[in-house]
Write an enzyme that holds these catalytic residues in place. Sequence first.
Site, short mmCIF file in Angstrom:
data_model
loop_
_atom_site.label_atom_id
_atom_site.label_comp_id
_atom_site.label_asym_id
_atom_site.label_seq_id
_atom_site.Cartn_x
_atom_site.Cartn_y
_atom_site.Cartn_z
N SER A 177 30.27 42.73 38.13
CA SER A 177 31.49 41.94 37.93
C SER A 177 32.02 42.21 36.53
O SER A 177 31.34 42.78 35.68
CB SER A 177 31.18 40.44 38.08
N ASP A 178 33.26 41.82 36.27
CA ASP A 178 33.71 41.78 34.89
C ASP A 178 33.23 40.46 34.30
O ASP A 178 32.60 39.64 34.98
CB ASP A 178 35.24 41.92 34.81
N TRP A 179 33.53 40.23 33.03
CA TRP A 179 32.97 39.09 32.31
C TRP A 179 33.28 37.78 33.03
O TRP A 179 34.43 37.35 33.06
CB TRP A 179 33.51 39.06 30.88
#
Length: 747
Positions: A285-287
């Site tokens: 995932s991204d942050w």
Amino acid sequence: MKHIILLSIILMFGLTAYSQNTSITDIDQKVEELLKKMTLEEKIGQLNQVAGDFSTGTNTNAANEDLSNGIKAGRIGSILSHTNFENKRKMQGIAVTESRLKIPLIFGFDVIHGYKTIFPIPLAQSSTWDMKAIEQVERIAATEAAADGQNWTFAPMVDVSNDPRWGRVMEGAGEDAYLGSLIAKARVIGFQGTDLNANNTVLACAKHFAGYGAAIGGRDYNSVEMSETKLRNWVLPPFKACLDAGVGTYMNAFHTLNGVPCTMNPLLVNQILRKEWGFTGFVVSDWDSVGELVEHGVATNDEEAAWKALIAGCDMDMSGGIYINHLKTVLEKDKVTLRQIDDAVRRVLKMKFALGLFDDPFKYLNKERREATLEKPEYLEAARDVARKGMVLLKNDKDVLPLNKNQKIAMVGPYANSIGNKDYMSFWTLGIGFRQYDSTKVVTPLQGLQRKLGKDATILTANGSVNKVCTPESIAEAVRVASQADVIVVCVGEQGYDCGESRSVADLNLNGNQEELIKALHKLGKPIIMVLFNSRPLTFEWASENVPSILVAWQSGYQTGNALADVLMGDYNPAGKLTVTFPRSVGQVPLFYNRLETGRYQYEFGTIWKTGYLDIPNTPKYPFGYGLSYTTFEYGDMKLNSNSISSKETLEVSITIKNTGKRVGEEVVQLYVRDMVGDIARPVKELKGFEKVVLKAGESKEVKFKITAEDLAYWNAQMQYKADPGEFKVMVGPNSDKVQETMFTLK
């Protein structure tokens, strides 16, 4: 002291790791052996990534995790954004000696345009149109990062974007999917090399999957709406090129795509990435983008977000703490299956084995190699070379450039000698620190010119402003100094901290009274060179009409000043070409060369009942592919080997280029095509080939391109990938606007 003793034991006697079982030679077998021994909590731990030194997001749940205890308990499988070398050794030591199964950590980091040696921003690198140079940049970046304990980079960013308001346009390769695909491949090969098990390569991550560069309004993280045909034809090709180059990981994008967040978008990951493309690596995932599913309004709470992300193919949760806190519960509620969790864990473990971390967890944490590797002199030479290759000459009336060393040169402006705000770099230079970094390693424009010309030259400068605001006082001082010179170099643009994530703008004009500075200098009646230090296309209509010479130097990294001096003094003949369109006004944005035709396009400004503006032409100020040289090139007549080809034949396009000037120079010869009648409306032109040629004064060379049916194929509304029989236009020229054209037929 305890950690030092543990590390000594490891280095002396090695690990009792699964790779040391000589009866298990295949990675898949090793993973299965390990998976059988793992508890559910340990499996979920491999899917949990937590932050180290600093964050680039809003969620700090994972940062509150006690790292030592979390690693020891098997609750953490990966660390990101950690720069302290000794701490990484300690953490890895805990993982491989104190955790039950001794599974090594993987350390991820954003290596965007260099690690310790800072190169030009990726957009500037793309302006070189030089795949070998770009690959070399990432090879050096990977070598430095690997020597400093990083083994996974969150790069390359291969988002195609035609909106310069978006702050992360600086991180990509521009507006074209074809060129972006070639650059994506070069970057992946540079990072990963030919052997992930080597100690000087790092795992690459193609991001952001997918469509992130088309955010509405150019606002970072904003929603995206586009057809699947546009997605497949314009957005996905560079991502597919990463796969073809062997990329090991992908990253979900933050945004919603047609209402569905990319982090839980089964079309993107399960259907396209895994089923259609056959990707076997893992997706991160991204942050905290898993947790942000709640903010998007598609999950009631973090628990629901956890299962929706996992079943849509998101394997690892970056710094959200969602998986580690909720996957066990959703498994018990039958929202996910153990098979789905196991598959995600398998993919993560395979990459750890591929990196050789089970064989030697400290292969990236060798002190001697670190000291011998970082910031070598040859890395700085490479940085200087790629910086000057990417600089783009937009205008050079009356041959103001190159400069003469006997001239009195005034170098003024807020970016003539700035030593703060990460100027000439970007926010994305985290390997040297965030706010605190050694600014003496950055060669400013003034320093570079002084070094180039030596003590005998006359270089006049003003103290001026060292930030982006030109005060009346600093303008007056610049005018006073410049009045004594023969020629003026005015350095304007953007701060380094204005470049990167969460740094979108609504105004593309030169800010901080910089245009007022240029106008005041112009009144002196002396030759002016405007040098732009920018991370995106900017608008400067007055300067374009009134300043005789304009050079785009970009944010060019540590060697900015030396590279700029090479160009200004003519020791390097500029050859860069734009990979993004420069608009006349922000009101034209998004503006791009490969537009679709309309029934009422306004070809002549002022014509009504056409798609245009009342106050400005449709045309850009500087088109895609544009860039001048200190020499001139003449294009001969384009020739085809045939007027028609079958689906199994190849069309050969040839043209002769001649250097008609007095200097050796490089030209990027560009090939475009247009499908005249398709199943859906097709762009008025698409880049399908280019070649960089070096010609001496008076020298000629024939350039040949090949076109096949595959080059003409696209995705139609029925999601069929096909080429249309019928007429095509082929175009060749020095940029997307200035081309000669002819027709051919695909039978």
